[in-house]
Design a protein around this motif. Structure first.
Motif: not given
Lengths: 100, 481
Positions: B378-403
């Protein structure tokens, strides 16, 4: 061959080996790898040991050597154990019982 | 060559082989755990080799044994206890501490040999220059490694902040004068010998100050790179100590770690899209930017309750979680795991987006989530998962900021510009769980918070996730797990 030229060859080949050993590292392993390599750099225990053994009766050298050994061993033992702790978490089965 | 020597060489060769295999194995997920143990065993062989050689040669006096025992008890016990006690979240600090101690050890050996030439060996040193040079390098690098690592640790622990005067250009002047000071001392040692040791102490002090002066201005986000570089230095220090006590094994091992550490540093720099020189000499990211970007305030912040967040999550099909340092600080990884279990039990697809420098160290998040039993897949690296964001309903950002700051892509005047980031804003809804409106480690405003599809949930990550879990259960998700 005297020690110097041998040692320079050893230095050269050792460095080349180090450059080649890790090519692609998955990000997951960056921290453990750093920590493991850090433990290995505690290999100065050998220098500290040599110092103590060759110190004969020089009290000051014995003390310096002993402190140096302490520092290096702190690095080695701590480093390997911490790395092991991190890596154990990657093997899923064994970490089931844990959790606070 | 007598039998003792042959056996000693055999042990040394075995140790080198195992060490090399160990480093190699540590770079693969499957073999890493065994490789670490292999390296530890190699270290044991190396020690055995030294003891065996001495026993077969001059012997080891009772007095020496006593002092060896003392050092072993002192360092070994302390190391073992520290390694077990330290929480997983402080991993970067502890690596820095261990590293500093390795540097200290090389430094002490060089000082010892310089002040009290080893009796049995001194006649063989036909080349005074080589001996002097190896002592100088060992002291210089060892000292920098020690103070640099301690400063790095203190900054990560929050004991030290980045003083604003260190962001001034004047700091280069300070560092250059420390370097010149060390260089003069080094040249004196090489030309007139150690003598009464005054030059030696000058070198120790000069390089110690240099270590502090170089590390202190570096911002927290760059700290992992610095620790990795210092790790490489401690390898160099060990190799130099190997020249001092004439141990080839020490030279090989030190050189290997030095070179491997350098490669790892390079890999990390690439992940942040920063060059090594800008990390070392560019100063902290935030401090330079806060001056010019202080005019931009947040205009369009939407904050929402945990309840709303839970409702949105319930209706989602695909959820991506973006963990950051805040998650580690709040120790919320286990609660997070439960939340994602509840979602998964309801048929919602959950993935984790791991930015290469999320946290305070590359791989920090992986270690943290692995502790909470999050499946590796379930841990996806940035390059892999960046394509998935448009097809994603909810993103939970937990304690991340600059990234997750879109400035890095859109705003060429931003200090973050060029750093690869996670494109969370492409998702339908983004929830940012955060304690307050404070900036990230870089001190830069995050444009993400202003976007219309972003909602802020204020609170401590662990508390919010706990409440979220309760809300989800009330909605009938998850049930008993």
């Amino acid at each position: 061959m005297n020690f110097l030229s041998e040692a320079l060859w050893v230095l050269l080949l050792g460095s080349l080996l180090g450059f080649e050993l890790i090519g692609k590292v998955p990000p997951t392993l960056h921290t453990p790898l750093m920590s493991g390599a850090n433990a290995i750099s505690g290999i100065t225990i050998l220098a500290a040991l040599t110092l103590i053994i060759k110190a004969a009766d020089n009290q000051a050298l014995l003390i310096i050597g002993s402190i140096s050994l302490g520092f290096a061993l702190f690095n080695v033992i701590g480093g390997f154990l911490v790395t092991d702790r991190m890596l154990r978490m990657f093997s899923r089965k064994s970490s089931k019982k844990k959790g606070n | 060559m007598n039998v003792t020597e042959i056996i000693k060489y055999a042990i040394d060769l075995l140790a080198v082989l195992l060490l090399a295999l160990g480093i190699k194995g540590l770079s693969k997920v499957r073999s890493a755990k065994d490789a670490n143990r292999l390296a530890a065993i190699a270290m044991g062989f190396a020690v055995l080799g030294v003891l065996f050689d001495s026993l077969g040669g001059t012997g080891i006096s009772i007095n020496s044994w006593l002092w060896i025992l003392l050092g072993v008890l002192f360092g070994g016990v302390l190391g073992a206890v520290t390694a077990q006690k330290v929480p997983m979240t402080s991993m970067p600090e502890i690596v820095a501490l261990f590293n500093g101690c390795g540097g200290m050890s090389s430094l002490l050996v060089a000082i010892g040999v310089a002040l009290f030439p080893i009796s049995g060996n001194s006649t063989e040193f036909n080349n005074q220059l080589v001996q002097g040079l190896s002592i100088v390098v060992s002291v210089f690098v060892g000292s920098i490694t020690f103070t640099g690592s301690i400063v790095a640790m203190a900054k990560l622990q929050g004991w030290l902040s980045t003083p604003s005067w260190t962001q001034n250009k004047i700091r280069h002047l300070f560092n250059i004068s420390f370097a010149v000071f060390s260089l003069v001392a080094a040249i004196n040692i090489l030309s007139i010998g150690v003598g009464d040791g005054i030059n030696l102490w000058m070198l120790v002090i000069g390089s110690a100050l240099l270590g502090i002066g170089v590390t202190l201005p570096i911002g927290g986000a760059d700290m992992p790179v610095v620790i990795s570089l210092l790790n490489s230095y401690s390898g160099v220090a060990a190799a130099a100590a190997g020249f001092v006590v004439r141990s080839q094994l020490l030279i090989v091992a030190g050189a290997m770690v030095g070179a491997a550490g350098l490669i790892l540093t390079q890999v990390m720099c690439k992940g942040m899209n920063r060059s090594l020189t800008s990390v070392l000499f560019g100063g902290a990211l935030g401090a330079s930017s806060s001056l010019k970007s202080s005019n931009s305030e947040y205009e369009n912040i939407t904050s929402c309750s945990v309840e709303e967040c839970a409702l949105t999550l319930e209706a989602a099909e695909r959820v991506i979680i973006v963990p950051g340092y805040g998650l580690a600080v709040a120790q919320a990884q286990h609660t997070l795991r439960e939340v994602s279990r509840a979602l998964e039990n309801n048929g919602i697809e959950v993935n984790y987006a791991i930015h290469p420098v999320a946290g305070r160290m590359p791989g920090h998040m992986n270690v943290l989530l692995a502790e909470a039993d999050v499946p590796y897949e379930q841990l996806k690296e940035m390059d892999v998962i960046n394509q998935d964001f448009p097809a994603t309903d909810v993103v939970l950002v937990l304690g991340a900021n600059d990234v997750v700051n879109p400035q890095a892509k859109n705003d060429s005047s931003s200090p973050l510009y060029g750093m690869p980031v996670l494109d969370v804003q492409e998702a339908r809804t983004v929830f940012v769980i955060k304690r307050g409106m404070s900036a990230g480690y870089s001190g830069i405003k995050n444009d993400l918070f202003d976007l219309p599809n972003t909602s802020m949930v204020f609170g401590d990550a662990k508390k919010v996730l706990g409440d979220l879990l309760l809300e989800l259960k009330e909605l009938g998700l998850g049930g008993k797990s």
